[in-house]
Motif scaffolding. Sequence first.
Motif, short mmCIF file in Angstrom:
data_model
loop_
_atom_site.label_atom_id
_atom_site.label_comp_id
_atom_site.label_asym_id
_atom_site.label_seq_id
_atom_site.Cartn_x
_atom_site.Cartn_y
_atom_site.Cartn_z
N TYR A 113 0.87 -1.21 -0.19
CA TYR A 113 0.20 0.05 0.20
C TYR A 113 0.74 1.08 0.07
CZ TYR A 113 -4.33 -2.54 0.59
OH TYR A 113 -5.47 -3.41 0.52
N ASP A 114 1.95 1.09 0.75
CA ASP A 114 2.98 2.31 0.58
C ASP A 114 3.32 2.68 -0.52
OD1 ASP A 114 2.44 2.57 3.45
OD2 ASP A 114 4.35 1.62 4.15
N PHE A 115 3.57 1.45 -1.19
CA PHE A 115 4.41 1.53 -2.60
C PHE A 115 3.69 2.60 -3.59
CE2 PHE A 115 5.48 -0.55 -6.90
CZ PHE A 115 6.69 0.00 -6.96
N ILE A 116 2.28 2.57 -3.51
CA ILE A 116 1.53 3.40 -4.52
C ILE A 116 0.64 4.16 -3.70
CG2 ILE A 116 1.84 1.72 -6.35
CD1 ILE A 116 -0.95 0.72 -5.73
N PHE A 117 1.12 4.97 -2.69
CA PHE A 117 0.50 5.65 -1.73
C PHE A 117 -1.15 5.30 -1.75
CE2 PHE A 117 3.97 7.75 -4.21
CZ PHE A 117 4.74 8.52 -3.13
N ALA A 118 -1.20 4.16 -1.40
CA ALA A 118 -2.90 3.80 -1.46
C ALA A 118 -3.58 4.13 -0.38
CB ALA A 118 -2.91 2.55 -2.04
N TYR A 119 -3.69 5.31 -0.06
CA TYR A 119 -4.19 5.86 1.00
C TYR A 119 -5.29 7.00 0.72
CZ TYR A 119 -0.78 3.37 3.57
OH TYR A 119 -0.03 1.97 3.90
N GLU A 120 -6.74 6.63 0.96
CA GLU A 120 -7.82 7.47 0.35
C GLU A 120 -7.43 8.62 1.41
OE1 GLU A 120 -12.21 7.48 -1.13
OE2 GLU A 120 -11.38 5.64 0.12
N ASP A 121 -7.62 9.92 0.57
CA ASP A 121 -7.17 11.24 1.21
C ASP A 121 -6.09 11.45 2.10
OD1 ASP A 121 -9.60 12.17 0.08
OD2 ASP A 121 -10.87 11.73 1.84
N GLY A 122 -5.12 10.45 1.43
CA GLY A 122 -3.75 10.34 2.27
C GLY A 122 -3.80 10.18 3.84
N TYR A 156 16.38 9.84 1.18
CA TYR A 156 15.23 10.20 0.43
C TYR A 156 14.04 9.40 1.33
CZ TYR A 156 17.56 12.30 -3.53
OH TYR A 156 18.18 13.17 -4.56
N PHE A 157 12.89 10.36 1.57
CA PHE A 157 11.82 9.97 2.10
C PHE A 157 10.36 10.55 1.30
CE2 PHE A 157 14.43 9.99 5.54
CZ PHE A 157 14.43 8.99 6.39
N CYS A 158 9.42 9.51 1.38
CA CYS A 158 8.36 10.05 0.81
C CYS A 158 6.99 9.48 1.69
CB CYS A 158 8.29 9.86 -0.68
SG CYS A 158 7.97 8.01 -1.07
N GLY A 159 5.98 9.86 1.24
CA GLY A 159 4.50 9.22 1.86
C GLY A 159 3.35 10.25 1.55
N PRO A 160 2.25 9.64 1.51
CA PRO A 160 1.20 10.48 1.34
C PRO A 160 1.21 11.51 2.25
CG PRO A 160 0.47 8.21 2.35
CD PRO A 160 1.87 8.35 2.24
N LEU A 161 0.22 12.74 1.85
CA LEU A 161 0.08 14.00 2.58
C LEU A 161 -1.40 13.98 2.96
CD1 LEU A 161 1.18 16.43 3.96
CD2 LEU A 161 0.76 17.29 1.74
N TYR A 181 -1.30 12.59 -6.80
CA TYR A 181 -1.00 11.03 -7.22
C TYR A 181 -2.44 10.41 -7.57
CZ TYR A 181 0.80 6.41 -7.49
OH TYR A 181 1.10 4.91 -7.57
N VAL A 182 -2.60 9.73 -8.65
CA VAL A 182 -3.83 8.95 -8.98
C VAL A 182 -3.79 7.82 -8.24
CG1 VAL A 182 -5.37 8.43 -10.80
CG2 VAL A 182 -3.83 10.28 -11.17
N LEU A 183 -5.05 7.53 -7.72
CA LEU A 183 -5.29 6.41 -6.78
C LEU A 183 -5.86 5.33 -7.92
CD1 LEU A 183 -6.42 7.69 -3.49
CD2 LEU A 183 -4.28 6.96 -4.11
N SER A 184 -5.51 4.20 -7.34
CA SER A 184 -6.20 2.97 -7.85
C SER A 184 -7.17 2.17 -7.05
CB SER A 184 -5.07 2.10 -8.52
OG SER A 184 -4.10 2.47 -9.33
#
Length: 728
Positions: A329-338, A576-581, A663-666
């Motif tokens: 889920y982290d790999f593709i930011f798969a969190y609705e509304d972040g 480098y870090f990243c994540g949903p906002l 980012y566009v969610l799936s």
Amino acid sequence: MSAPDAKRKIAILGGGAGALSAAFGLTEAPGWQDRYEITVYQRGWRLGGKGASGRNAAKNQRIEEHGLHVWGGFYENAFRVLTACYKDMNRPPTAPLANLFFDAFLPQSNVTWTEWIEGKWLNWINDMPQNLQGSLPGDGRPFPSTWQSLVRLVEWIVHGVLESQDLKAAATYDGPPVHEEKPGWIGSLVHGIGMHFETAASRLVVELDELLLAAPQFTLLQDALRLAHALPSDPKLHLASQHHALLWLLDKWLRWFRGEVHASTTPEDTLRRLLTLIDLGVAHARGMLVCGVPIYGFDAIDKWDWVDWLRQYGASDEAVNCAIVRGAYDFIFAYEDGDPARPRVGAGTMARCLMRLLMWYKGAIFFKMRAGMGDAVFAPLYLALKKRGVRFRFFHKVTRLEPTADGKSIAAVHGGKQVTLCTGDDYFPLDDVAGLPCWPAEPLYQQIVQGDELKAKKIDLESDWADWKDVEPFTLQKGVDFHQIVFGIPPGAQQTVCAELVKVNPRWDAMLKGLKTVQTQALQLWFVPTGPELGWTTPPTILTAYAHPLETWADMAQVLPREVWAPAPPPGDLAYFCGPLPEAAVIPPPTDHDFPRREDLRVREAAVQWLRANAGFLWPKAASPTDPAGLDWDVLVDPENRQGIERFAAQYWRANIDASGRYVLSLPGTTVVRLRADASGFDNLYPAGDWLRNGLNFGCVESAVMGGLQASRAICGYPKQIAGETDV
């Protein structure tokens, strides 16, 4: 109107990976120069979209990315495009990033998942083996079918069971050695009944259970694999009873596995992890068989959330809550509304992604760039396309598409020119950094009439909230300025740009209502010590499934030689870090020019708090003297040599909040609303990007490239084949 024999004009709107891949595909077609004039229209001063990077000339030419970017070893189309671009450039062997493999890209085999076990974090470190030896992504070696992927999944499970001494020791089975080769009842069954399996189905249903009960339970997986290997490679030739038999074997083995092995195991990490992998593997295999994925493709199961689907087909609570699942889920930011509490992704999209990522990578599971993504990817793309004859119009912001009165075509493209260039429409966007053409972090002001004002006011021409008025409008007219449009502007920005399209095209309306996007955040830290001196003792890694919101981290020290730190000593390490906002409470209108500053401050504060609570686990030798969970700020590079927390100000962070940068969610059930490049509903509009129904259907460079190549094919018929666009 243009003369009938004139070249057809193609306007490409946007400069991300999808749009540029469409331009690449069009210019690969034989004789394209005699048929087309191609012009790319891009807001601001650089290409790359969500993959853009810039060099900060005021800060040691350091690389500043939109986020953490690594390429999967299954990125067949993206690497094929880039291979051709590097060939076109034909850089001297001594030039920086002269060759794609391995000057520009570095194979990355070390991958880490972090587990939360009994109130503490553990690193699950994996050195992924070289796969498909002698092959590299982009070399044209075909993808396997979905059935072949399923068979390989069963092979992997069998291998994991038979090779694990820990698992054998934990089992209560005391029959013949599990490695003993014997024909087995399945072998006899397949050879004896063969393709007449269906006619014997009624007798088989009665006899199969008795045969299974007599078989050594520990070898049921081997029997399942023998059956899978005996079936034709085309699953459409399989009989339902054959799949039922395969399911029966998996079910019987899983019941024994759960009862005899799980119950007798200890929490020892290696065995626990193997059990988790087997649990997930069997659930995937069972679900794919029951749902007919080998025949109908992964889209058939995309209406379910992935974890819900795994539970439905037997995955345990331990398995669906494990680090691998969280990391996916982290790999593709798969969190609705972040929101980390709302993980959601279509089962088919995720299952397909993992099959390709984990099983069918070429060479290495990942590849890191040895410079910024703008340097290693988008500068070569730009230079190759410009050399081929593609024209670029920077500082052209598209604001509206106008459909024709009958709603069948695009009549006009409206927008604004952001600046006046000193030399007409020509702008050369790249800067030389130690011999490498790079995108700067700011426009090259000396080429812009308003350059001094832009620099003084620190205007960000890529921001939706910029306090800047366009110098003049522009309009592109159908039949005059374009005949066909490649539309590379992502859904986040389409709410305004395509407002008139949704009124006349129900499919476009359904797409924009169905697809959701999410903001993301990124952080880059430059360290004085090296990675081992910080306390990371294994090889450089890509780590995920860690604490939110910066749950994904990569050691990116390999790009440091491309930055310019002399005469000061270079940093020892780079992270480098990243994540949903998480979504802002209110997304204000463009007139709220202060919104980017407030979001930037929100990311900064979240990053500082995260480092105070979580950095010590990653780098124990750099832990705070007063709190082992936090970071000793003195390990951070700061050219101004500030003290303590003030050194954080010398790092780089960003909030990706602009409509085109979201980012566009799936999400489950949304694959069906995605448009296809050849079916936009307008006869001269060809969408391109990772938001299409392109065969991959999630946000990544490979998906964007596939969408762009499909747009090219819809226009000119080239390329005829796009790797991985179908499952079967």
